[in-house]
Design an enzyme around this catalytic site. Structure first.
Site, PDB file in Angstrom:
ATOM      1  N   LYS A 180       0.855  -1.187   0.000  1.00 15.69           N
ATOM      2  CA  LYS A 180       0.000   0.000   0.000  1.00 15.69           C
ATOM      3  C   LYS A 180       0.893   1.239   0.000  1.00 15.69           C
ATOM      4  CE  LYS A 180      -2.503   3.344   2.354  1.00 15.69           C
ATOM      5  NZ  LYS A 180      -2.070   4.326   1.345  1.00 15.69           N
ATOM      6  N   GLU A 255       9.259   2.509  11.209  1.00 13.78           N
ATOM      7  CA  GLU A 255      10.240   3.586  11.101  1.00 13.78           C
ATOM      8  C   GLU A 255       9.464   4.884  11.019  1.00 13.78           C
ATOM      9  OE1 GLU A 255      13.318   3.502  11.676  1.00 13.78           O
ATOM     10  OE2 GLU A 255      13.482   1.308  11.740  1.00 13.78           O
ATOM     11  N   CYS A 289      13.041  11.822   6.714  1.00 14.87           N
ATOM     12  CA  CYS A 289      13.026  11.519   8.148  1.00 14.87           C
ATOM     13  C   CYS A 289      14.402  11.738   8.768  1.00 14.87           C
ATOM     14  CB  CYS A 289      12.533  10.096   8.396  1.00 14.87           C
ATOM     15  SG  CYS A 289      13.461   8.821   7.537  1.00 14.87           S
ATOM     16  N   GLU A 390       8.816  17.294  14.690  1.00 11.47           N
ATOM     17  CA  GLU A 390       9.265  17.114  13.322  1.00 11.47           C
ATOM     18  C   GLU A 390       8.444  18.005  12.391  1.00 11.47           C
ATOM     19  OE1 GLU A 390      10.576  13.358  10.619  1.00 11.47           O
ATOM     20  OE2 GLU A 390       8.532  13.279  11.392  1.00 11.47           O
TER      21      GLU A 390
END
Length: 488
Positions: A180, A255, A289, A390
């Site tokens: 997906k 992750e 990231c 973030e």
């Protein structure tokens, strides 16, 4: 102004066939450099589509696991060759769909080719050990066995590399996959799967279903026939994936986010540190990231570093990633642009000093895209929102410190622990950083965003589920150990 309506519609890939969703609905994937351009239409799938994909993967896995690992590797070599032949087309699609510059997109696609070849070679490596038994007449050894069907859920920021670094080890070790991709980059994903199909990968080994995370992603988490889930994405969604998988006893790998620091010491090569900070923090519009977010600089070189950094950032060319000379493209979507702008406003409101940027670009060539200036703040305290959360955009927060110990304390003052870097010529500072930095990837005199495919990758603290991806470490997630005891 009217939008483009002649774009191709891309289908799901289930059991070796391209299939329209049972919903008979599709949605547009928009070029973030020009929101008037539709890159393609992708399926808005429903649970029925997912169930078909899982059933196909279950059936295919019975034969796929029986194939020798070297034979599975031959398929990966062929997949790599086809991907390499289509590299330019796929890279251009990636740039049109999520905005990163064409050179970056080509580099990422080439990395996908290398990942496939690396894991093709894993088919020839050992998968077990002989262990001495207390019974002198017995033979005891271990072997690695596949998990079954693996759900692969990937983000939009690396739409070629991340899917491939999950799919390649999954299938080389005998699993089958239900994939997906992020809806924002599902056209790029379809082109990858087209390469797999052209390479002759058996039907059902890799299946792709596009659609909303709340429908298809959640369906993967809850499906009783999916043995394991590998996920890369936001911290909030990742935790929900982990909780859902745990509730039914599925294996999971997460992750998630990062708030990655770079430390610049008084003895650093400032030109090197500036180049790496800009590359690590602003390439791909900061949408990594592992992107540098916090820039922690010792006071002895702070002003000189800041001056060099500002001079370089002001030279960066912002525009369509397909245009020659563009260094930084747009944010990947209107939603991501608004997220970045909201964090810039938080930085201002909490008292940080805006040194440069901070504005949406809306004139001329930028008027139809999701562009924002690269942004630099100073006078940032470690507890400010822009130093803790973030952002996933081209925003750098400068923090001045006196000592290395203070720098390390601030660098570790985060819920995340994905990557970090230091610039120094002092071996004692290097070793102290390596020992004390709470991050899964630490780099000395190199940008925080560098990841090599043959090395384990993953984070500490809230950045991951404490597993590792890539390299030979991948076998730990995608297989289970079987211990065998044989006595005549």
């Amino acid at each position: 102004m009217s939008v483009e309506t002649t774009a191709k519609t891309y289908l799901n890939y289930i059991n070796g066939e391209w299939k329209e969703s049972a919903s008979r609905e599709a949605e547009a994937s928009i070029n973030p450099a020009n929101k008037q351009e539709i890159v393609g239409y992708v399926q808005k799938s429903v649970r029925e589509d997912l169930n078909q994909a899982v059933q196909a993967a279950c059936q295919a896995q019975r034969q796929w696991r029986k194939l020798s690992a070297p034979a599975r590797g031959e398929y990966l070599y062929r997949m790599a060759d086809v991907l390499e032949r289509n590299l330019s087309q796929i890279a251009e699609t990636m740039t049109r769909e999520m905005g990163k510059t064409l050179p970056e997109a080509k580099g990422e696609t080439a990395r996908g080719v290398a990942i496939l070849r690396y894991y093709a070679g894993e088919g020839m490596r050992k998968t077990g050990d002989v262990i001495p038994s207390t019974d002198a007449e017995a033979l005891m050894f271990t072997s690695r066995v596949p998990l079954g069907v693996v759900g692969v859920i990937t983000p939009w920021n690396f739409p070629v590399a991340i899917p491939i670094w999950k799919i390649a080890p999954a299938i080389i070790y005998g699993n089958t996959v239900v994939f997906k991709p992020a809806q924002e980059t599902a056209v790029t994903a379809a082109k990858i799967v087209e390469c797999f199909a052209e390479a002759g990968l058996p039907a059902g080994v890799v299946n792709m279903v596009t659609g909303a995370g709340s429908v298809i992603g959640q369906g993967i988490v809850e499906h009783p026939d999916i043995a394991a889930i590998t996920f890369t994405g936001s911290d909030q969604v990742g935790k929900a994936v982990g909780q859902g998988a745990l509730a039914r006893g599925a294996k999971y790998q997460l992750e998630m986010g990062g708030k990655n620091p770079v430390i610049v010491t008084n003895d650093a090569d400032l030109d090197q540190a500036v180049e790496a900070t800009i590359s690590g923090g602003l390439r791909s519009t900061g949408q990594k990231c592992t992107a540098t977010s916090r820039v922690i600089v010792q006071s002895g070189v702070y002003e000189a570093f800041k001056e060099k950094l500002l001079a370089k950032v002001k030279e960066l060319q912002i525009g369509d990633g397909l245009a020659t000379g563009t260094w930084m493209g747009p944010c990947a979507s209107d939603k991501q642009l608004n997220t970045v702008l909201s964090y810039i406003e938080k930085g201002r409101s909490e008292g940080a000093t805006l040194l440069y940027g901070g504005q949406r670009l809306t004139d001329g060539e930028w008027k139809n895209g999701f562009y924002v200036q690269p942004t630099i703040f100073e006078n940032v305290s470690p507890q400010m929102t822009i130093a803790q959360e973030e952002i996933f955009g081209p925003v750098l927060a400068l923090i001045k410190v006196e000592t290395l110990d203070q720098a390390l304390e601030i660098a570790n003052d985060s819920q995340f622990g994905l990557s970090a870097s230091i610039f120094t010529k002092n071996i004692g500072s290097m070793l102290s950083f390596i020992q004390k930095m709470d991050a899964g990837l630490v780099r000395v005199n190199a940008e925080s965003a560098g990841v090599e495919l043959q090395a384990p990758f993953g984070g500490m603290k809230q950045s991951s589920s404490h597993s590792r991806e890539q390299g030979q470490a991948a076998i730990e997630f995608f297989t289970a150990i079987k211990t065998v005891f044989v006595k005549p």
